[in-house]
Motif scaffolding. Structure first.
Motif, short mmCIF file in Angstrom:
data_model
loop_
_atom_site.label_atom_id
_atom_site.label_comp_id
_atom_site.label_asym_id
_atom_site.label_seq_id
_atom_site.Cartn_x
_atom_site.Cartn_y
_atom_site.Cartn_z
N ILE A 88 0.86 -1.19 0.00
CA ILE A 88 0.00 0.00 0.00
C ILE A 88 0.89 1.24 0.00
O ILE A 88 1.76 1.37 0.85
CB ILE A 88 -0.89 0.04 1.26
CG1 ILE A 88 -1.83 -1.14 1.30
CG2 ILE A 88 -1.68 1.34 1.32
CD1 ILE A 88 -2.92 -1.12 0.29
N LYS A 89 0.64 2.10 -0.93
CA LYS A 89 1.40 3.35 -0.96
C LYS A 89 0.65 4.41 -0.16
O LYS A 89 -0.57 4.52 -0.24
CB LYS A 89 1.59 3.82 -2.40
CG LYS A 89 2.51 5.02 -2.49
CD LYS A 89 2.63 5.53 -3.91
CE LYS A 89 3.45 6.82 -3.93
NZ LYS A 89 3.39 7.48 -5.24
N GLY A 117 -16.96 2.01 -5.99
CA GLY A 117 -16.14 0.81 -6.08
C GLY A 117 -14.66 1.11 -5.89
O GLY A 117 -13.80 0.57 -6.59
N TRP A 118 -14.38 1.94 -4.92
CA TRP A 118 -13.01 2.42 -4.73
C TRP A 118 -12.02 1.29 -4.46
O TRP A 118 -10.87 1.35 -4.91
CB TRP A 118 -12.97 3.44 -3.60
CG TRP A 118 -13.84 4.63 -3.84
CD1 TRP A 118 -15.00 4.95 -3.18
CD2 TRP A 118 -13.65 5.66 -4.81
NE1 TRP A 118 -15.55 6.11 -3.68
CE2 TRP A 118 -14.73 6.57 -4.69
CE3 TRP A 118 -12.70 5.91 -5.79
CZ2 TRP A 118 -14.85 7.71 -5.50
CZ3 TRP A 118 -12.83 7.03 -6.60
CH2 TRP A 118 -13.89 7.91 -6.44
N SER A 119 -12.49 0.30 -3.76
CA SER A 119 -11.57 -0.78 -3.41
C SER A 119 -11.09 -1.53 -4.65
O SER A 119 -9.99 -2.09 -4.68
CB SER A 119 -12.25 -1.75 -2.47
OG SER A 119 -12.66 -1.06 -1.32
N GLY A 171 -8.85 1.88 -1.04
CA GLY A 171 -10.07 2.47 -1.56
C GLY A 171 -10.38 3.79 -0.88
O GLY A 171 -10.78 4.76 -1.52
N LYS A 172 -10.16 3.80 0.40
CA LYS A 172 -10.40 5.02 1.16
C LYS A 172 -9.57 6.18 0.65
O LYS A 172 -10.04 7.29 0.48
CB LYS A 172 -10.06 4.80 2.64
CG LYS A 172 -11.14 4.15 3.43
CD LYS A 172 -10.73 4.14 4.88
CE LYS A 172 -11.86 3.70 5.77
NZ LYS A 172 -11.57 3.89 7.17
N SER A 173 -8.30 5.86 0.45
CA SER A 173 -7.38 6.89 0.00
C SER A 173 -7.80 7.43 -1.37
O SER A 173 -7.75 8.63 -1.61
CB SER A 173 -5.97 6.32 -0.05
OG SER A 173 -5.06 7.29 -0.50
#
Length: 276
Positions: free
Chosen positions: A10-11, A34-36, A48-50
């Motif tokens: 994860i960056k 559908g961010w994830s 996804g949150k980011s």
DNA sequence: AATGCGAACAACCGCCTGCAT
DNA sequence: GATGCAGGCGGTTGTTCGCAT
């Protein structure tokens, strides 16, 4: 990069232009949802949150990025915060082009400023209320501007009768600076302040007061010339939903720079116009 | 020019909620 | 009804920038 238990990375940290472009392309193709799947599809090594946050706060169209809050927006935030509390997303929905993060940052900056002022005054052992506050004119909430219909002219004349001169210290309650409980709660009937001695806006020429009592403003900023050169007006805050939709906001940023920055901080809720 | 400080901004974290299973 | 997941939200922290000294 932060390695996850599943072996993926994860960056974190600042977004690059390339990442922004990938995210924009994703939203164009699939919409802001559908961010994830952005990560699961291998498009970006971000959560996804980011991704959602980046889209909401920076990439969404029509954002007012890099643009200071106008006087009208500041007022709206203060009013809406008094109404909704710290519901930044809710408040932001009333401010086109602003995000909850913007509102939150604005508010916390304002709060820090107040804290510092309070601290400074306590250290000096002085009354926290500044004594040299400028006098402002507080206008009733139902003032109608920018129209020349008979009805509006009538309303305007009524407004002129209701027009009041109020000095800021008169509006201040000591407990407004009680930072324990947060910021002053403004029971906001939208009010309008007319700072004196500022350039008059063309659309406000017809609002100049012929029967203005210049004796009332002698204390303003201790200026030797008490007669105002002009009046400037902040547009109505009656409809928050309209904020920022105007091409040329009547309250440019530079306008508000002319005010004491904490002007709104010292305002006491006004009685409703019925009590005037 | 270097430094300190405050303001503004960007991003992350943790909690909560709604929804699908 | 219980559980897991995605998304939304508020709080907080880190970074950058501009200005004053």
């Amino acid at each position: 990069m932060e390695r996850q238990s599943d072996g993926t990375c994860i960056k974190k940290g600042p977004w690059t232009a390339e990442e922004d472009e990938i995210l924009m392309n994703y939203v164009k193709k699939y919409g802001p949802r559908g961010w994830s799947s952005i990560r699961s599809m291998g498009l970006l090594p971000r959560t996804g949150k980011s991704c959602r946050l980046r889209w909401v706060n920076k990439l969404r169209p029509n954002l007012k990025t890099g643009c200071k809050f106008s006087a009208e927006e500041e007022r709206a935030v203060i009013e809406l915060q008094a109404e909704f509390g710290n519901k930044w997303a809710k408040i932001a929905r009333h401010l086109p082009g602003r995000t909850d993060n913007d509102v939150k940052n604005f508010w916390s900056a304002r709060r820090k400023r107040l804290d510092r002022i309070s601290q400074t005054q306590e250290n000096k052992g002085k009354d926290p209320v500044p004594h040299e506050m400028p006098m402002v004119e507080v206008l009733p909430a139902n003032f109608v501007q920018g129209s020349s219909s008979h009805e509006d002219q009538f309303k305007r004349s009524l407004f002129m009768e209701e027009f009041q001169m109020v000095s800021l210290p008169d509006l201040i309650k000591p407990d407004l600076l009680n930072l324990e409980t947060g910021l002053p709660v403004l029971d906001i009937e939208p009010i309008r302040m007319i700072p004196l001695d500022l350039p008059i806006l063309p659309e406000c020429q017809d609002l100049a007061l012929e029967s203005f009592d210049y004796n009332c403003v002698g204390m303003f900023n201790n200026q030797s010339e008490s007669k105002p050169k002009s009046l400037t007006k902040i547009p109505s805050a009656g409809s928050h939903a309209e904020l920022g939709n105007k091409e040329n906001d009547a309250a440019p940023d530079c306008f508000f720079d002319e005010f004491p920055t904490d002007m709104f901080d010292y305002l006491e809720p006004l009685p409703s116009s019925l009590e005037w």
